[in-house]
Enzyme design. Structure first.
Site, PDB file in Angstrom:
ATOM      1  N   CYS A  86       0.868  -1.182   0.000  1.00 45.67           N
ATOM      2  CA  CYS A  86       0.000   0.000   0.000  1.00 45.67           C
ATOM      3  C   CYS A  86       0.902   1.229   0.000  1.00 45.67           C
ATOM      4  O   CYS A  86       1.654   1.457   0.953  1.00 45.67           O
ATOM      5  CB  CYS A  86      -0.896  -0.004   1.246  1.00 45.67           C
ATOM      6  SG  CYS A  86      -1.904   1.486   1.363  1.00 45.67           S
ATOM      7  N   ASN A  88       0.218   4.641  -0.160  1.00 48.74           N
ATOM      8  CA  ASN A  88      -0.101   5.686   0.817  1.00 48.74           C
ATOM      9  C   ASN A  88       0.142   5.155   2.228  1.00 48.74           C
ATOM     10  O   ASN A  88       0.560   5.901   3.123  1.00 48.74           O
ATOM     11  CB  ASN A  88      -1.567   6.118   0.668  1.00 48.74           C
ATOM     12  CG  ASN A  88      -1.813   6.879  -0.624  1.00 48.74           C
ATOM     13  OD1 ASN A  88      -0.983   7.686  -1.039  1.00 48.74           O
ATOM     14  ND2 ASN A  88      -2.949   6.637  -1.263  1.00 48.74           N
ATOM     15  N   ASN A 203      -6.980  -3.928  -8.428  1.00 53.86           N
ATOM     16  CA  ASN A 203      -7.367  -2.532  -8.200  1.00 53.86           C
ATOM     17  C   ASN A 203      -7.546  -1.909  -9.577  1.00 53.86           C
ATOM     18  O   ASN A 203      -6.738  -2.161 -10.481  1.00 53.86           O
ATOM     19  CB  ASN A 203      -6.255  -1.803  -7.441  1.00 53.86           C
ATOM     20  CG  ASN A 203      -5.918  -2.473  -6.119  1.00 53.86           C
ATOM     21  OD1 ASN A 203      -6.659  -2.357  -5.150  1.00 53.86           O
ATOM     22  ND2 ASN A 203      -4.808  -3.208  -6.071  1.00 53.86           N
ATOM     23  N   CYS A 230      -5.029   6.108  -4.046  1.00 56.06           N
ATOM     24  CA  CYS A 230      -4.328   4.819  -3.977  1.00 56.06           C
ATOM     25  C   CYS A 230      -2.910   5.076  -4.482  1.00 56.06           C
ATOM     26  O   CYS A 230      -2.714   5.429  -5.649  1.00 56.06           O
ATOM     27  CB  CYS A 230      -5.040   3.788  -4.846  1.00 56.06           C
ATOM     28  SG  CYS A 230      -4.198   2.200  -4.884  1.00 56.06           S
TER      29      CYS A 230
HETATM   30  N1  LIG Z   1      -6.414  -2.325  -1.993  1.00 57.62           N
HETATM   31  C1  LIG Z   1      -5.044  -2.568  -2.336  1.00 57.62           C
HETATM   32  C2  LIG Z   1      -4.098  -2.319  -1.204  1.00 57.62           C
HETATM   33  C3  LIG Z   1      -4.062  -0.878  -0.761  1.00 57.62           C
HETATM   34  C4  LIG Z   1      -3.479   0.065  -1.808  1.00 57.62           C
HETATM   35  C5  LIG Z   1      -3.312   1.436  -1.232  1.00 57.62           C
HETATM   36  N2  LIG Z   1      -4.479   2.170  -0.956  1.00 57.62           N
HETATM   37  C6  LIG Z   1      -2.219   2.272  -1.855  1.00 57.62           C
HETATM   38  O1  LIG Z   1      -2.127   3.449  -1.479  1.00 57.62           O
HETATM   39  O2  LIG Z   1      -1.416   1.748  -2.618  1.00 57.62           O
HETATM   40  C7  LIG Z   1      -4.870  -4.015  -2.791  1.00 57.62           C
HETATM   41  O3  LIG Z   1      -5.665  -4.899  -2.392  1.00 57.62           O
HETATM   42  O4  LIG Z   1      -3.936  -4.274  -3.553  1.00 57.62           O
END
Ligand SMILES: N[C@@H](CCC[C@H](N)C(=O)O)C(=O)O
Length: 301
Positions: A86, A88, A203, A230
């Site tokens: 992740c 962020n 995503n 994201c």
């Molecule tokens: N939902 C994503 C993981 C989180 C990504 C995040 N919000 C970011 O900032 O990169 C997944 O399941 O890959």
């Protein structure tokens, strides 16, 4: 004797928000149901995900990285599922370590399921009073992108767009659209084709141009729904936009930098000639408190 309450913090990076649970020795039981309970925006604390802060040496998935990174970001999506990375979250994780006095400004390494990521915490400015809670930017080395060969599409209702399949440690499908409103309400996950290209889910980012080397996105995050930002998605978008624009730093030998606007703010992303991607953006801790362990386990008090 009553079970001790569990400390937590709440933070965000460009409004991608996280419940932060410090647990250096990895003693907490955090099954998917507990994570989903904490991330629930009405009945819980609320967040797009959870940052479980554990010493690498104390976590079976990170022990092999302990010699390179003292801390492991055990990242969970708001539905309780596990994600590799992740973007962020790494910045907010670094901000938490700084605030807790566990690291200072400057460089640090953080272990993630996608490997060790290096972060740089910018020096606090006088404008922020020089406090550890300052909201200066944090830069993270996001590793190299992996662009899959093949034909991929993303669809919403009757509309379908070609997509780039970009892996930033976690999977992304990036579609360039005319207007971000075309992505619809994003309550449900857009369909991706072929689904077999994303065996663990994906995503999905929708992208429009804002100007030269400047794009804006909306995102549907695997395991969380539509979010305000994201980081890995923004990096995937930067790489996809650069290739679309005929820019590949590995070929030109020059750094490429894009501004990526997200609904919750702005990220600046660069790709180096060696293929590594670097992201800079804010990371803010907004609150801290205590979790009732009986509530968390669902035990009536
Ligand atoms: N939902 C994503 C993981 C989180 C990504 C995040 N919000 C970011 O900032 O990169 C997944 O399941 O890959």
């Amino acid at each position: 004797m009553s079970t001790p309450r569990i400390p937590f913090l709440k933070g965000h990076g460009t409004e991608n928000d996280f419940v932060i649970v410090p647990d250096p020795d990895n003693t907490l039981d955090l099954p998917p149901a507990a994570v989903a309970r904490l991330c629930d925006r009405r009945a819980g604390i609320g967040g797009d995900g959870l940052l479980h802060v554990v010493r690498s040496a104390a976590h079976p998935e990170a022990a092999g990285m302990a010699d390179r990174a003292e801390w492991f970001m055990d990242y969970r999506n708001s539905d309780g599922s596990i994600a590799e990375m992740c973007g962020n979250g790494v910045r907010v994780f670094a901000r938490y370590l700084q605030r807790a006095g566990l690291v200072g400004e400057g460089d640090l390494a953080i272990a993630t399921r996608a490997g060790v990521r290096r972060a740089h915490i910018a020096k606090s400015t006088a404008a922020h009073g020089g406090s550890a809670a300052a909201e200066g930017d944090i830069t993270v080395g996001m590793g190299k992108s992996l662009l899959a060969e093949g034909e991929f599409t993303v669809s919403v209702g009757e509309s379908r767009w070609p997509a780039r399949n970009v892996n930033m440690g976690n999977p992304h499908a990036v579609a360039f659209v005319e207007d971000l409103a075309q992505a619809g309400n994003l309550f449900t996950a857009p369909a991706v084709h072929p689904a077999s290209a994303y065996p663990d889910g994906v995503n999905v980012e929708f992208v429009v141009d804002r100007g030269p080397a400047h794009v804006a996105l909306r995102v549907h995050e695997r395991g969380a729904g539509e979010t305000r930002s994201c980081g890995t998605g923004a990096c995937a978008v930067m790489v996809a936009a650069a290739r679309r624009d005929g820019i590949d730093p590995a070929v030109t030998g020059r750094l490429a930098t894009y501004t990526v606007d997200v609904p919750g703010g702005r990220l600046v992303i660069s790709e180096h000639p060696d293929g590594t991607v670097e992201m800079t953006g804010p990371a803010v801790i907004v609150a801290e408190g205590m979790i009732d362990p009986d509530w968390l386990s669902g035990t009536p008090s």
